[in-house]
Design a protein around this motif. Sequence first.
Motif, short mmCIF file in Angstrom:
data_model
loop_
_atom_site.label_atom_id
_atom_site.label_comp_id
_atom_site.label_asym_id
_atom_site.label_seq_id
_atom_site.Cartn_x
_atom_site.Cartn_y
_atom_site.Cartn_z
N GLU A 154 0.79 -1.18 -0.15
CA GLU A 154 0.03 -0.03 -0.01
C GLU A 154 0.81 1.01 0.01
OE1 GLU A 154 -3.96 -1.38 2.34
OE2 GLU A 154 -2.38 -0.35 3.51
N MET A 155 1.87 1.28 0.98
CA MET A 155 2.57 2.45 0.85
C MET A 155 3.56 2.79 -0.16
SD MET A 155 1.59 3.42 3.78
CE MET A 155 0.97 2.97 5.47
N VAL A 156 4.11 1.68 -0.98
CA VAL A 156 4.70 1.98 -2.06
C VAL A 156 4.01 2.47 -3.21
CG1 VAL A 156 6.22 0.66 -3.82
CG2 VAL A 156 6.68 0.27 -1.34
N ALA A 157 2.87 1.68 -3.29
CA ALA A 157 1.87 2.18 -4.37
C ALA A 157 1.32 3.37 -4.42
CB ALA A 157 0.84 1.07 -4.56
N ILE A 158 0.94 3.77 -3.14
CA ILE A 158 0.27 5.15 -3.03
C ILE A 158 1.38 6.46 -3.04
CG2 ILE A 158 -0.77 6.71 -0.95
CD1 ILE A 158 -2.24 4.03 0.10
N THR A 159 2.48 6.05 -2.43
CA THR A 159 3.59 7.10 -2.63
C THR A 159 3.89 7.30 -3.99
OG1 THR A 159 4.33 6.57 -0.24
CG2 THR A 159 5.79 7.81 -1.66
N GLY A 160 4.15 6.23 -4.81
CA GLY A 160 4.74 6.31 -5.99
C GLY A 160 3.77 6.83 -7.06
N LEU A 161 2.30 6.60 -6.78
CA LEU A 161 1.31 7.46 -7.55
C LEU A 161 1.05 8.54 -7.11
CD1 LEU A 161 -1.29 4.10 -7.68
CD2 LEU A 161 0.33 5.24 -9.42
N MET A 162 1.21 9.09 -5.93
CA MET A 162 1.13 10.64 -5.57
C MET A 162 2.47 11.34 -6.07
SD MET A 162 -0.50 10.33 -1.91
CE MET A 162 -0.61 12.11 -1.58
#
Length: 217
Positions: A154-162
């Motif tokens: 979750e953290m990797v995906a959210i940070t990367g997309l933001m």
Amino acid sequence: MFSWLPNALTISRCVFAVLVLFAAFKATGIEALLADAGVTGLERQRYTTFQQLWHQFALLAFISGMLTDFLDGWAARAFKAESRFGVWLDPIADKLLVGAALIALSLALKTWLIYVPAALILARDVFMTWLRTRPEASGIVAPSRLAKWKTAAEMVAITGLMLPLALWPLPETPSGGGALHWSAVITGALVLALWVAAGLSLLTGGQYVKAVQSHRR
């Protein structure tokens, strides 16, 4: 002396979640202004800059919230300040932060590739929060290794997309506003990570329900 610090950090994570949502709605409001054909020239450039600044604010708030997730656990162990309130609030604060970021991404990117996993994760988190309030679920199942992998995804995906939202204004991205952008390979990997997180969310939620049912027997 610092026994208050872990709970203060956990509460601050809730505040950061609110800030992420606030920034997301402000950026969305500016997007509506940019859609107005009458807005041109310097006015459009100013709105675009403000929109990007709100996306940057959302990203910084999310990252700050993630840091408190690490620091509150460290502080609780370092100062031997674990409390029932902190144990109760910590998972709720985590879910609030992730939920706020998923809503922010959904508002910005407007694609079913985000809507579906975001909805699955949010629905699971709401259900789990409710389930943890039930007397029969009290004290059952500490976070598993699978749950930690879910959180990491979750953290990797959210940070990367933001991140690209914060770096490049939406109207100036190669694919245009309201669409996934950045490198196709990187974006695909990040979206896949979000879908993996959604799958792990459902799987760990199912494990928790089974554990509660076994305990009741």
